[in-house]
Scaffold this active site. Structure first.
Site, PDB file in Angstrom:
ATOM      1  N   ASP A 277       0.867  -1.170   0.000  1.00 16.99           N
ATOM      2  CA  ASP A 277       0.000   0.000   0.000  1.00 16.99           C
ATOM      3  C   ASP A 277       0.911   1.229   0.000  1.00 16.99           C
ATOM      4  O   ASP A 277       2.135   1.118   0.096  1.00 16.99           O
ATOM      5  CB  ASP A 277      -0.973  -0.002   1.189  1.00 16.99           C
ATOM      6  CG  ASP A 277      -2.191   0.890   0.915  1.00 16.99           C
ATOM      7  OD1 ASP A 277      -2.128   1.724  -0.023  1.00 16.99           O
ATOM      8  OD2 ASP A 277      -3.193   0.785   1.630  1.00 16.99           O
TER       9      ASP A 277
HETATM   10  C1  NOJ Z   1      -3.906   4.058   0.022  1.00 26.59           C
HETATM   11  C2  NOJ Z   1      -5.099   3.167   0.182  1.00 26.59           C
HETATM   12  O1  NOJ Z   1      -5.042   2.499   1.426  1.00 26.59           O
HETATM   13  C3  NOJ Z   1      -5.238   2.129  -0.924  1.00 26.59           C
HETATM   14  O2  NOJ Z   1      -6.449   1.457  -0.758  1.00 26.59           O
HETATM   15  C4  NOJ Z   1      -5.139   2.783  -2.268  1.00 26.59           C
HETATM   16  O3  NOJ Z   1      -5.292   1.820  -3.278  1.00 26.59           O
HETATM   17  C5  NOJ Z   1      -3.806   3.478  -2.368  1.00 26.59           C
HETATM   18  N1  NOJ Z   1      -3.698   4.492  -1.341  1.00 26.59           N
HETATM   19  C6  NOJ Z   1      -3.598   4.118  -3.736  1.00 26.59           C
HETATM   20  O4  NOJ Z   1      -4.439   5.180  -3.892  1.00 26.59           O
END
Ligand code: NOJ
Length: 740
Positions: A277
């Site tokens: 993430d």
């Molecule tokens: C953080 C989020 O937790 C995740 O779900 C997302 O896909 C990413 N950012 C990218 O935007």
């Protein structure tokens, strides 16, 4: 009961598979170590969901061949420009994969995923993902970071809006359908995108519902509650999985060997792509499990995480780690092989520009068909929480007052995570009712953020007092749920309670329409407001879909995918809880207990244990009865199938849809078992007076759990089949025995 994981390669026809494998191996043998590490580096182009990390310029990085994928690319033009740099100007010429969070629609925005799950209809989930993929793929997106499959029992957590609620089985069925919808049959087709099951795993158990907070789970809870939706996605052939930000057993998911290497890759057999993430590799430092970025990079590659979203840990450290002999180059090769396989499956080696066709894009976005699909899903996602005296549907011909800033707020209807959604595309409730209800008067009453001025209150009371009925739109702004949107108080924000109470006082029948991304604690409204319709954030077709229900064009067939608490103090409150040693099921909660037998029970002094509205709850404009529930045998062996027949009758005078819910209870197990667990459900449409029999087949897999021997097994003994309208409204209980 093994998970039947379908890999990306397995999904390719034999000839294409051979081509992709050969291409990938050739490239791998040609790339330098630096270039391979570059493939694992993912950078962000525009919109950011955290502090921007690393200092690599995206354009320069792509040109230098130091980037394998990019997220949040603004538009087709930018996408093409990046791809040209990668393919025509970088040394290796390997195309980029472009990623975006396409969560509930790309341009045609559908209801938020929690709302969609309230349809209890996997076909709706598949349909919305299909439309989203068609539009995203026409907009230069190869890879969506969806579905979110986090099971959560905490309404305070803003991200409950992104997934399918509190139940592992419902979440699994909905998530499986979403993967099918996104990926379709052929990832190289021009209307499919690579899906990503996230956030692996346990993120939904963030303590106190606070975003990015600690998670502390037992292995049993991990396996029984949080893992099933991931397993369903793997079975549906999901091509990527995203690490959670959270800890498991005190180790962050991204560097957790037990989670990634042993469980996901080893036991569940997933050999496709794992992406971090946002900066989750870098956050190992904040968690205090790595002293520096080098240590973080080592831990994550060793755990089996492949692509580094924006932390720069791999880009800056992996080459040295390999050259210093700390990390084996084969680990890098394996991760790169997975990413290149994705690129091959997407057809990018044949034509890196295949997703960048401006003409196709203009034909594919926000078509009439897509809007119609959005309306269908939004119709089915609404949940009628209560309907005293049959107030809804509204009678024809009366004067109706419509109140509330949210009824007129296009942007809020889109919810959080709106990709290319545009408020200008939204038909609001106000716009639709103005068209369809002759005697409609709109008065704002409160701002969209819930603030009510004296003037607004006065005008609203006056308008409602002289109307035959009032529809009052209340709830949250869209930004009050989603990522980084935890709330400690989950009541209606601002002065909306005072407004609703004042309007109910006028004596005019009031129907509240709720717009929100999470269960709300609204016991006062449940007591005083005659009708409450939960509409979530319904998307571009908000107005038409809600009007269809309010005016009785369709039956409200949604059921809650997550319990609504009486108050935040009950959270986590969910239906499939474990029994306690001091159950208080029958306790009288109206009086403070004096009898020790009543006092020393698992209960509160001030509120009931039960939620305000339970999982599975939802009223219809008609009524249903289960006139016959039967099992085809009193015993079954582990190899046999047990058939449950349920006859359901529409006992009212309108057509409607019942969601037949089948739960199981295992009264005695080697580990404590939930009071009930959903194992099957089906939507049944019935005309007035009609009845139908639905059959459900149960096997030993449905009875299995993570036993005290640390294995999935069904333990012989008695089981209860509970058939109901909701988790707290069980109409029939039948028993059978699992025999050896
Ligand atoms: C953080 C989020 O937790 C995740 O779900 C997302 O896909 C990413 N950012 C990218 O935007």
């Amino acid at each position: 009961m093994e998970t039947q994981t379908r890999s990306l390669l397995d999904q390719l026809p034999p000839e294409r598979r051979a081509e992709v494998e050969e291409r990938v191996e050739t490239l791998l043998s040609e790339l330098t170590l630096e270039q391979k590490v570059g493939q694992l580096n993912q950078l962000n182009a525009d919109f950011a969901t955290g502090t921007a990390v690393g200092d690599m310029d995206v354009e320069q990085g792509v040109l230098d061949g130091d980037v394998g994928s990019v997220l949040n690319v603004a538009d087709l033009e930018e996408a093409r420009a990046f791809q040209e740099l990668a393919v025509e100007e970088s040394d290796h010429g390997i195309p980029l994969v472009l990623a975006l969070d396409v969560i509930h629609g790309h341009r045609t925005i559908f209801p938020i995923p929690l709302g969609e799950a309230a349809s209890w209809n996997p076909e709706m989930a598949e349909l919305s993902a299909r439309v989203a993929a068609t539009e995203a793929a026409a907009s230069g997106v190869h890879w969506t970071f969806a579905p979110s499959v986090d099971v959560s029992r905490d309404a305070r957590w803003g991200r409950v809006m992104e997934a399918a609620g509190e139940d592992p089985y419902l979440s699994a069925e909905i998530s499986r359908a979403r993967v099918r919808g996104f990926q379709g049959e052929d990832l190289a087709a021009d209307d499919t995108v690579l899906a990503c099951a996230k956030h692996y795993v346990g993120y939904g158990a963030s303590e106190a519902g606070r975003e990015y907070n600690t998670v502390d789970l037992s292995e049993t809870a991990l396996r029984e509650v949080h893992l099933p939706p991931f397993e369903a996605c793997l079975e549906a052939g999901v091509g990527s999985v995203m690490n959670a930000f959270s800890l498991y057993d005190r180790v962050p998911a991204s560097s957790n060997e037990e989670l990634v290497r042993e469980l996901l890759r080893g036991e569940l057999g997933f050999d496709d792509l794992v992406v971090s993430d946002w900066n989750s590799f870098g956050e190992l430092l904040e968690h205090g499990v790595a002293g520096d970025l080098r240590d973080a990079a080592r831990a994550c590659i060793e755990a089996g995480s492949d692509v580094d979203m924006v932390s720069g840990a791999y880009a800056t450290e992996l080459v040295d780690l390999v050259e210093d002999g700390v990390v084996d180059e084969s680990l890098v090769d394996r991760a790169v092989r997975r990413l290149l396989t994705v690129k091959g499956a997407l057809g990018l080696f044949e034509d890196p520009y295949r997703y960048f066709d401006e003409e196709r894009r203009s034909r594919r976005l926000l078509t009439d068909d897509h809007r119609e699909a959005a309306r269908d899903v939004a119709r089915e996602s609404q949940v009628l929480l209560k309907n005293e005296g049959g107030l809804l549907p509204l009678d024809d011909g009366g004067d109706v007052a419509l109140v509330g800033g949210l009824a007129d707020s296009a942007t809020d209807m889109l919810g959080a995570w709106r990709a290319e959604g545009d408020p200008d595309d939204v038909t609001t409730l106000r716009a639709t009712l103005a068209d369809r209800v002759e005697g409609l008067t709109y008065v704002e009453g409160c701002d969209r953020d819930g603030a009510v001025s004296d003037e607004q209150l006065e005008a609203a009371v006056e308008t409602v007092a002289s109307a035959d009925a009032a529809v009052v739109a209340v709830g949250e702004r869209y930004s009050q749920s989603g990522e980084a949107a935890s709330r400690a108080h989950v009541d209606l924000p601002g002065d909306q309670r005072a407004l609703l109470e004042a309007l109910v006082e006028t004596g005019t029948p009031v129907a509240a329409v709720l717009f929100n991304g999470r269960p709300l604690a609204i016991d006062w409204a449940a007591e005083r407001v005659p009708a409450i319709l939960e509409a979530w954030f319904p998307g571009v077709e908000a107005g038409p879909a809600i009007a269809d229900v309010l005016l009785g064009e369709c039956d409200p067939s949604g059921r809650l995918p997550m319990s609504f608490p009486v108050t935040e103090g009950q959270i986590p409150v969910y239906y499939n809880r474990l029994r306690t040693g001091r159950p208080a099921e029958d306790a009288d909660l109206t009086e403070p207990p004096s009898d020790p037998g009543e006092k020393y029970l698992s209960r509160y002094l001030d509120v009931p244990n039960e939620p305000l509205y339970a999982f599975g709850h939802g009223e219809s404009y008609t009524t249903f009865a289960y006139t016959d529930v039967s099992l085809d045998a009193a015993t079954m062996t582990a190899d046999e199938t047990l058939s449950v027949d349920v006859t359901v009758e529409n006992t009212g005078d309108r057509a409607g849809t019942e969601v037949v819910q089948v739960y199981l209870r295992d009264p005695v197990g080697s580990r404590a078992r939930p009071v009930r667990e959903l194992v099957r459900f089906e939507n049944v449409d019935l005309d007035a007076g009609a009845s139908a029999t639905v059959s459900f087949d149960l096997t030993a897999a449905d009875l299995a759990f993570w036993t005290a021997d640390d294995e999935y097994a069904a333990e012989p003994g008695e089981f209860e089949v509970q058939v109901g309208h909701a988790a707290d409204d069980i109409a029939a209980v039948e028993t059978f025995e699992l025999v050896e």
